[in-house]
Design a protein around this motif. Structure first.
Motif, short mmCIF file in Angstrom:
data_model
loop_
_atom_site.label_atom_id
_atom_site.label_comp_id
_atom_site.label_asym_id
_atom_site.label_seq_id
_atom_site.Cartn_x
_atom_site.Cartn_y
_atom_site.Cartn_z
N ALA A 598 0.83 -1.21 0.00
CA ALA A 598 0.00 0.00 0.00
C ALA A 598 0.86 1.25 0.00
N ARG A 599 1.97 1.23 0.74
CA ARG A 599 2.86 2.39 0.76
C ARG A 599 3.54 2.59 -0.59
N ARG A 600 3.95 1.50 -1.19
CA ARG A 600 4.53 1.61 -2.54
C ARG A 600 3.49 2.14 -3.52
N ALA A 601 2.24 1.71 -3.36
CA ALA A 601 1.18 2.21 -4.23
C ALA A 601 1.05 3.72 -4.11
N ARG A 602 1.09 4.22 -2.87
CA ARG A 602 0.98 5.67 -2.69
C ARG A 602 2.15 6.40 -3.33
N ALA A 603 3.34 5.81 -3.23
CA ALA A 603 4.50 6.44 -3.85
C ALA A 603 4.37 6.46 -5.37
N PHE A 604 3.89 5.36 -5.94
CA PHE A 604 3.67 5.33 -7.40
C PHE A 604 2.59 6.35 -7.78
N GLU A 613 0.88 1.53 -9.59
CA GLU A 613 0.03 1.64 -8.40
C GLU A 613 -1.00 0.50 -8.38
N VAL A 614 -1.58 0.23 -9.53
CA VAL A 614 -2.57 -0.86 -9.62
C VAL A 614 -1.93 -2.19 -9.23
N ARG A 615 -0.72 -2.43 -9.71
CA ARG A 615 -0.05 -3.68 -9.39
C ARG A 615 0.16 -3.83 -7.88
N GLU A 616 0.58 -2.73 -7.23
CA GLU A 616 0.81 -2.79 -5.79
C GLU A 616 -0.50 -2.95 -5.03
N LEU A 617 -1.54 -2.28 -5.46
CA LEU A 617 -2.83 -2.42 -4.79
C LEU A 617 -3.39 -3.83 -4.95
N ASP A 618 -3.21 -4.40 -6.13
CA ASP A 618 -3.63 -5.79 -6.34
C ASP A 618 -2.90 -6.72 -5.37
N ALA A 619 -1.59 -6.50 -5.23
CA ALA A 619 -0.81 -7.34 -4.32
C ALA A 619 -1.27 -7.16 -2.88
N ALA A 620 -1.57 -5.92 -2.50
CA ALA A 620 -2.05 -5.68 -1.14
C ALA A 620 -3.35 -6.41 -0.89
N LEU A 621 -4.23 -6.39 -1.86
CA LEU A 621 -5.51 -7.09 -1.70
C LEU A 621 -5.32 -8.61 -1.57
N CYS A 633 -12.14 -2.41 1.52
CA CYS A 633 -12.99 -1.45 0.80
C CYS A 633 -12.17 -0.24 0.36
N GLU A 634 -11.30 0.26 1.23
CA GLU A 634 -10.47 1.40 0.88
C GLU A 634 -9.53 1.07 -0.28
N LEU A 635 -8.94 -0.13 -0.25
CA LEU A 635 -8.06 -0.53 -1.34
C LEU A 635 -8.83 -0.67 -2.65
N MET A 636 -10.04 -1.20 -2.59
CA MET A 636 -10.86 -1.31 -3.80
C MET A 636 -11.17 0.06 -4.39
N LEU A 637 -11.50 1.01 -3.52
CA LEU A 637 -11.79 2.37 -4.00
C LEU A 637 -10.55 3.01 -4.61
N ALA A 638 -9.39 2.73 -4.00
CA ALA A 638 -8.15 3.24 -4.57
C ALA A 638 -7.90 2.64 -5.95
N LEU A 639 -8.24 1.37 -6.12
CA LEU A 639 -8.11 0.74 -7.43
C LEU A 639 -9.06 1.35 -8.44
N HIS A 654 -15.92 -2.67 -11.87
CA HIS A 654 -15.76 -3.87 -11.03
C HIS A 654 -15.41 -3.48 -9.60
N TRP A 655 -14.36 -2.67 -9.43
CA TRP A 655 -13.90 -2.37 -8.08
C TRP A 655 -14.89 -1.49 -7.33
N ALA A 656 -15.52 -0.56 -8.03
CA ALA A 656 -16.51 0.28 -7.36
C ALA A 656 -17.73 -0.53 -6.92
N THR A 657 -18.12 -1.49 -7.76
CA THR A 657 -19.25 -2.35 -7.40
C THR A 657 -18.93 -3.21 -6.19
N GLU A 658 -17.73 -3.82 -6.20
CA GLU A 658 -17.33 -4.65 -5.07
C GLU A 658 -17.20 -3.82 -3.80
N ALA A 659 -16.65 -2.61 -3.94
CA ALA A 659 -16.52 -1.73 -2.78
C ALA A 659 -17.89 -1.34 -2.25
#
Length: 1003
Positions: A598-604, A613-621, A633-639, A654-659
């Motif tokens: 998640a921190r790497r995602a924010r840096a990207f 950023e998407v790759r890092e968020l996917d990994a976090a999930l 839910c927060e990670l999905m919204l970030a995606l 997809h991500w907004a619906t799941e969130a």
């Protein structure tokens, strides 16, 4: 002690005693109050002087209004004009006072004919130290470098890139050139990059730290004031805060904006410092520079303007593959007028002969030069090391004997590469010295003697003897700046030593170093050790230091992110993730992975690298505990957000619906509102504007007071449906919330859409102010992609009121910004506006050429702009066809535009389509069929309350079926528009336009 009475700044000389201002020895008339005002400001360069203090100093006890001071400052600015680099001498600090920004030099009253020259900066230690081997050759390269320096001295900043393989002489050439410029330059500075890159912006930090340390305090303060105050630079150059503890702290803002401010501050400081005199900066080993440093270097070279400095940077081209960060910068700078590249090759036999003569003497065997040249391919470092080795072993004498003619390097036991040469040199040192140097090699290119002693477990006396032995062998050298620190004379020496260690020994030494540095850092509270600790604990993670490796990688990454070094933060967080690969799987390991990803995602995200950023968020999930619902839910919204910025709509849905589903289960209305806002954007992207509006209203009702994507983009949705009056309420709320959020993207979107809706309701003066606010903010904080977008929208305002020249100037700026930011939407939108302008100026030729490219660009750019671009392009094609008198094509294309606009509920373009079809039918002698279309256009324009569209529709109807009453109605719209325009120039353009002149001609 009396105050100095004579001051110089720029081309001016202020004589307080004689009450005279001279410009290049010519008197400049100044009224008494302006003279007193200038004197007060000049005597306090770089300092903020409050308005009250200026009023007291200039007018004394006479009661005057603040406006008198404002007018005096304005008059003084007119007298002085801009400085040589285009900046104002007087800086206004809103609501507080004024600051004199130029560098001011002082002299006593008895030295009126010779004002003190600015203090020269001494050579840094790396340049002041005399070389131990004569410099030979490189005459063509030196000649090219002199030409570059002459251009820099003339006020055109230059970047000189010196490339070549390791040991080819890049550093030596740059140092020799720099030493030769010492008499011409006010400052010759130097900075290096290390392979470990433990310090963000290292070469800039080293060079500017020496400049700050060596500068006169008053001169430095004046330069900082002229460069913007120095607040951002204090984080980069700790020496600055120590010299000037009263420096302001930089304002809080987004990471992207903070880094842009830092980049601007460095560029401004170099430009301002070069007013003293030309500056030469040497950056060594640029191939080891982190991406952040390279971005700063590129920014400095592109933004410096008129300034007298040159940067000479060396790098190993043999280590630059297409994925290397430097390769990207070199590609970006290709073709820049102020960038010169010099590639070094091996020295020829004659030049090597000069090196042999200098090191061995004139009595050297004649074949020695050719032998060394062929053995080393002319590499100066290899050649020097081999000659030194041959001298130490006595092997030179063998070359003079009978066997010397056919002697091969292998028969002498000499290596073919520098690694073996260094190894043989090391073998002649004591066992203790080799052991000490091996530990030092694990520490890095530079090393602290105190820590070295603790880790090497060598008595102090033996350590000193070992370092002295290594110094005599020219393997290491003592730092002149930091007592107790040494450095290897060449990185290849350190690499050779490190490579000779077994993996288990390396791990053990890294762990001992980490523990020692940690202990010292705790005793001294040294936060700068975090990156070193992260590096050493990571290298020793397999020995049981996984937790500490992760801890320090995380802390060091956060520290780097705070310093705006986001690339370094990404690297450090990655170190933590690699260390976690050695940790047993489990909930705690997964928790740490989630945080690091998640921190790497924010840096990207801060770098605008949304794919990463998407790759890092996917990994976090993937690693997130299923029970962590809110975090998921927060990670999905970030995606959803990152995918939207990438124009990839399916994942957004997809991500907004799941969130949304998860937020409902969690009973979190705020998260539901965020999810609904992104789902609404997805409907908007499909062209379902009414559905998007309905969803936005639902989200607003669900979580009042929560700022979501609805506030960013909802006003645009309403604008597109012709509901600007309704949109203004949401846009105003969004702008207010954005201004206090410090979220760059939110601010830029909200202000741009506020300005767009103000334009759509005919409030042009207010719209102009909002667009200016957005553009100023975007330029100041580095939001380049959003700045391009806001500039393109501001151009639309000028197009609406027939200021075609002003619109084109803004469009050109928007296009350039869009290209530099690799952000296509403003480029396509600006080009569509240009097509409409060509048509309305009856100049379809250039428009036809631009049309094909614009259509291709619109098709190639995915995302949520597609339906809107296709609709607008249909209208542009219809207007271009009418302009070239292709009436049948114009009618067909206008009908297509009407149908598309009606289907998408885009009333503005439906009205424009009716106008174009009406004019085309009229030109084809089918006026009876044209009149209903004209009336439809008027009805739609009246309903959406956009006065510019109303004017175009009424003008069309007047031409077909005009009456006196209709003429009066049209004149009233003209008067309304004219009253709302922000300035006289724009009003003049509007009055002189073809449409306005035609309407007035009917009265």
């Amino acid at each position: 002690m009396t105050s100095p009475r004579l001051f110089t700044f720029g081309p001016y000389r202020l004589d307080v005693r004689e009450r005279q201002l001279l410009r290049e020895n010519e008197p400049v008339p100044l009224p008494p109050k302006l003279f007193d005002l200038l004197t007060t400001l000049v005597q306090h360069p770089g300092h903020l002087i409050r308005k009250e203090d200026l009023l007291d100093a200039v007018w004394g006890d006479v009661a005057v209004e603040e406006g008198s001071l404002t007018r005096a400052v304005s008059s003084l600015r007119q007298v002085l004009g801009p400085s040589h680099d285009g900046e104002e001498y007087l800086q206004t600090v809103a609501k507080r006072g004024y600051r004199f920004t130029a560098s001011v030099y002082e002299a006593s009253a008895n030295a009126r004919e010779a004002v003190r020259e600015p203090k020269r900066i001494p050579l840094p230690p790396q340049l002041a130290a005399p070389p131990d081997v004569d410099f030979v050759g490189r005459e063509p390269e030196l000649g090219e470098m002199v030409d570059v320096w002459q251009r820099a001295k003339a006020g055109r900043p230059q970047l000189l890139l010196i490339a070549g393989e390791p040991g080819i002489g890049k550093t030596r050439l740059s140092l020799e050139f720099a030493r030769g410029r010492d008499a011409e330059a006010t400052a010759v500075l130097m900075g290096c990059s290390d392979e470990e890159t433990l310090v963000p912006y290292q070469p800039f930090v080293e060079a500017l730290s020496w400049y700050v340390r060596s500068s006169d305090t008053s001169e430095l303060r004046s330069e900082l004031a002229a460069a913007g105050g120095g607040a951002e630079l204090a984080a980069l150059i700790p020496e600055l805060r120590r010299r000037m503890p009263d420096l302001d702290s930089p304002p809080a803002m987004s990471p992207e904006a903070q880094r842009y401010r830092l980049f601007e501050a460095v560029s401004a400081m170099l430009s301002t410092a070069s007013r003293r005199g030309p500056i030469l900066i040497v950056f060594d080993d640029l191939h080891w520079a982190d991406k952040t440093t390279l971005l700063l270097l590129r920014h400095v070279m592109r933004s410096a303007g008129t300034a007298r400095f040159a940067i000479v940077a060396t790098y190993r081209d043999s280590e630059i593959d297409p994925s290397h960060p430097l390769a990207g910068m070199l590609g970006a700078l290709r073709g820049e007028h102020n960038v010169t590249r010099v590639s070094l090759r091996g020295l020829d036999v004659a030049t090597i002969g000069g090196l042999v003569a200098g090191m061995v003497g004139r009595d050297a065997p004649p074949q020695l030069a050719r032998f060394v040249a062929e053995s080393t391919e002319g590499n100066p470092f290899f050649a020097t090391e081999i000659l030194r080795h041959l001298k130490e072993t006595g092997a030179i004498g063998w070359l003079a004997g009978p066997e010397g003619r056919d002697m091969e390097i292998s028969r002498l036991g000499l290596p073919e590469g520098v690694k073996e040469v260094v190894g043989r040199r090391l073998s002649r040192l004591s066992e203790t010295c080799n052991r000490v140097l091996s530990v030092a090699a694990v520490m890095g290119r530079e090393f602290d003697v105190g820590i070295l002693q603790q880790v090497a477990a060598v008595p102090e006396d033996e350590l000193i003897v070992a370092l002295e032995q290594a110094s005599r062998a020219q393997l290491v050298g003592e730092s002149q700046e930091a007592p107790g620190r040494f450095a290897f004379t060449h990185a290849l020496i350190r690499a050779t030593l490190y490579g000779e260690l077994s993996s288990p020994r390396r791990v053990r030494l890294h762990s001992r170093l980490a523990e020692t540095i940690e202990h010292v850092a705790q005793d001294r509270a040294v936060p700068s050790s975090l990156a070193e600790l992260a590096y050493h604990f990571t290298q020793s993670a397999s020995a049981g230091y996984i937790d500490k490796a992760v801890e320090y990688a995380t802390r060091a990454g956060e520290q780097a992110a705070h310093a705006l070094a986001h690339e370094e933060a990404i690297r450090l967080f990655g170190m933590g993730l690699r260390s976690l690969d050695l940790k047993p799987t489990g909930s705690e390991t997964d928790r740490l992975r989630v945080e690091l990803h998640a921190r790497r995602a924010r840096a990207f995200d801060a770098l605008g690298e949304w794919t990463m950023e998407v790759r890092e968020l996917d990994a976090a999930l993937r690693h997130l505990d299923p029970d962590q619902g809110e975090r998921r839910c927060e990670l999905m919204l970030a995606l959803a957000r990152s995918q939207f910025l990438l124009f990839d709509l399916r994942p957004v849905e997809h991500w907004a619906t799941e969130a949304m589903k998860l937020a409902e289960r969690l009973n979190r209305p705020d998260l539901q509102a965020h999810a609904i806002a992104w789902l609404a954007r997805n409907e908007q992207a499909k062209g379902n504007l009414e559905d998007a509006i309905s969803m936005d209203r639902r989200g607003l009702a669900l979580a009042p007071g929560v700022t979501t994507a609805t506030h960013m983009i909802g006003p645009l949705t309403l604008y597109l449906t012709g509901r600007s009056p309704e949109a203004l309420v949401l846009a105003a709320d969004g702008a207010d919330a954005a201004r206090s959020s410090r979220d760059t993207t939110l601010i830029m979107y909200s202000l741009s859409h506020f300005g767009l809706n103000l334009t759509g309701t005919g409030r042009y003066g207010e719209a102009s102010e909002i667009f200016q606010e957005a553009r100023t903010f975007g330029r100041k904080y580095g939001a380049h992609s959003m700045l391009a977008r806001a500039t393109a929208m501001a151009a639309g305002l000028h197009l609406n009121v027939f200021d075609y020249e002003g619109a084109e100037a803004l469009r050109a700026e928007a296009r350039e910004l869009a290209r530099s930011a690799a952000f296509a939407p403003p480029l396509v939108s600006s080009n569509i506006d240009a097509l409409l302008a060509f048509a309305r100026c009856h100049n379809p030729g250039p428009g036809e050429q631009l049309l094909q490219q614009t259509m291709a660009d619109a098709t190639a750019t995915g995302g949520w702009h597609q339906w809107l671009w296709q609709l607008r392009l249909a209208q542009a094609r219809a207007e271009l066809a009418l302009a070239r008198n292709a009436l049948d094509d114009a009618v067909a294309m206008a009908t297509e535009a009407i149908d598309m606009s009606r289907a998408r509920r885009r009333p503005k373009y439906e009205a424009l389509g009716f106008m174009t079809r009406a004019r085309s039918l009229h030109a084809a002698k089918r006026t009876h069929a044209a009149i209903p279309d004209a009336w439809h256009a008027v009805e739609i324009a009246t309903a959406i309350a956009d006065p510019s569209v109303q004017l175009l529709a009424l003008d069309t109807l007047l031409e077909l079926d005009g009456t006196d009453e209709l003429t009066l109605q049209t004149c009233a719209v003209i008067e309304r528009i004219e009253r709302s325009l922000p300035d006289d120039a724009l009003r003049a353009q509007f009055r002189e336009s073809e449409v306005v002149q035609r309407v007035h001609g009917r009265r």
